[in-house]
Design an enzyme around this catalytic site. Structure first.
Site, short mmCIF file in Angstrom:
data_model
loop_
_atom_site.label_atom_id
_atom_site.label_comp_id
_atom_site.label_asym_id
_atom_site.label_seq_id
_atom_site.Cartn_x
_atom_site.Cartn_y
_atom_site.Cartn_z
CB THR A 114 40.93 39.30 33.45
OG1 THR A 114 40.30 40.57 33.19
CG2 THR A 114 42.27 39.24 32.73
CG LEU A 152 41.05 36.61 41.64
CD1 LEU A 152 41.74 35.41 42.29
CD2 LEU A 152 41.11 37.82 42.56
CG HIS A 153 41.21 42.07 36.50
ND1 HIS A 153 40.22 41.94 35.54
CD2 HIS A 153 40.66 42.77 37.52
CE1 HIS A 153 39.11 42.54 35.97
NE2 HIS A 153 39.34 43.03 37.17
CG ASP A 154 46.58 42.55 38.22
OD1 ASP A 154 46.70 43.47 39.05
OD2 ASP A 154 46.16 42.74 37.06
#
Ligand code: RIB
Ligand code: CA
Length: 343
Positions: free
Chosen positions: A201, A267-269
């Site tokens: 991520t 922007l992991h999620d």
């Protein structure tokens, strides 16, 4: 596709929810609020406020446990802001929470859509673990589960070796990974979860230029942000969703800048949400994962047994490759068009 999102809304969780709402193939059938980035009451308020902002009615939001399974709750207001959305202000109010809690909401959603439900977990796994205690067969009811968590052969962001979502509640993560294997009889083709760690991520870096592309896609005039701006400068766009995302991202940019990553934001999620709808977006490798619980230095570390030393069945598909350009093209076109419709 019915999707159930378990989030600790936070800045990037909010962007992941916006992406799901912007995606025509997704039907968001429930949101579990998990304590993590901010306390669970604040996560609930952020989820209700975001859904209200996006005009999304009738999506049940449930409150999760106040604390992790056994560790005391730690929160991350330094990263996501005092209320979890950076400098952004969400509408207050919104619809009422469900009477049942987040763990029960997981079970009800899985039973309502047997074999079809796509699960997305972008916060600590506390409520998913509690759901699997209620119904150990829950993994066999899901079409797919995508987890944002861990760091595989890669440094942590919370300790030298552990990633935030796992670090907040390592016991729940260990229970989810071990429970996953137990849920399937040996001859079942286990649908193992897709697990996206920091190793993957952190390739997805939002920048002021990309954020400006998003505002343009929404038809929202907006001056590109800069690290030279006065801290806390508020967005001037008249688009309600772009304004919230810009005010949230500025805080996130400032945090990443202060921690040496540069004026950008991982922007992991949102990546996890995009993969939940389209697993082809990432390359994966199957392996067996477990979580260190007792190491003085390594508690919360996710360990991947790539070489099969443990002789245990695989319980995860670890994300190893992604094309950031392909992700941002899809994210910007979907969320930009969605925001334009809200203007
Ligand atoms: O480590 C990154 C993860 O922790 C993301 O889900 C972020 O929202 C925080 O919860
Ligand atoms: Ca999160």
């Amino acid at each position: 596709m019915p999707v159930f999102a378990d989030v600790d809304t936070g800045v990037d969780d909010a962007m992941a929810l916006a992406y799901l709402l912007a995606s025509p193939e997704a039907e968001l059938v429930g949101v579990a609020s998990t304590a993590g980035n901010v306390p669970v009451q604040q996560v609930c308020a952020n989820n209700l406020g975001l859904l209200q902002l996006c005009g999304a009615t009738g999506i049940p939001v449930s409150k999760g446990a106040e604390q992790p399974l056994s560790a005391p709750l730690r929160t991350a207001e330094d990263t996501h802001g005092p209320q979890g959305l950076g400098y952004a202000q969400l509408p207050s109010g919104g619809e009422a929470l469900t009477a049942h809690d987040a763990a029960e909401a997981w079970v009800r959603a899985a039973r309502a859509y047997p074999g079809e439900l796509i699960g997305l977990a972008t916060g600590p796994l506390t409520n998913l673990a509690l759901a699997m205690r209620i119904d150990p067969a829950l993994p066999t009811l899901l079409r797919r589960l995508v987890i944002m968590g861990g760091a595989f052969d890669y440094r942590g962001n919370t300790t030298p070796v552990s990633e935030w979502n796992i670090s907040v509640d390592p016991e729940s993560a260990a229970e989810v990974f071990s429970g996953w294997t137990a849920a399937w009889s040996p001859d079942d083709a286990a649908h193992v979860p897709i697990v996206l760690g920091l190793n993957l991520t952190e390739n997805i870096a939002m920048t002021p230029a990309l954020l400006n592309r998003l505002a343009d896609a929404a038809g929202a005039s907006s001056a590109p942000m800069s690290v030279r701006d006065e801290r806390g400068t508020r967005s001037t766009t008249d688009n309600p969703l772009i304004r919230v995302l810009e005010d949230a991202m500025r805080f996130y940019f400032e945090f990443h800048f202060d921690t040496g990553d540069g004026y950008l934001a991982h922007l992991h999620d949102p990546l996890a949400a995009a993969v939940a709808l389209d697993p082809e977006l990432v390359g994966c490798r199957e392996t067996t994962v477990d979580v260190e619980l007792t190491g003085a230095l390594t508690r919360g570390m996710t360990v991947a047994d790539w070489r099969g030393h443990w002789g245990r069945p695989p319980n995860a598909l670890i994300g190893t490759e992604v094309d950031p350009v392909a992700f941002f093209d899809r994210f910007i076109s979907r969320v930009g068009a969605f925001a334009r419709r809200l203007a």
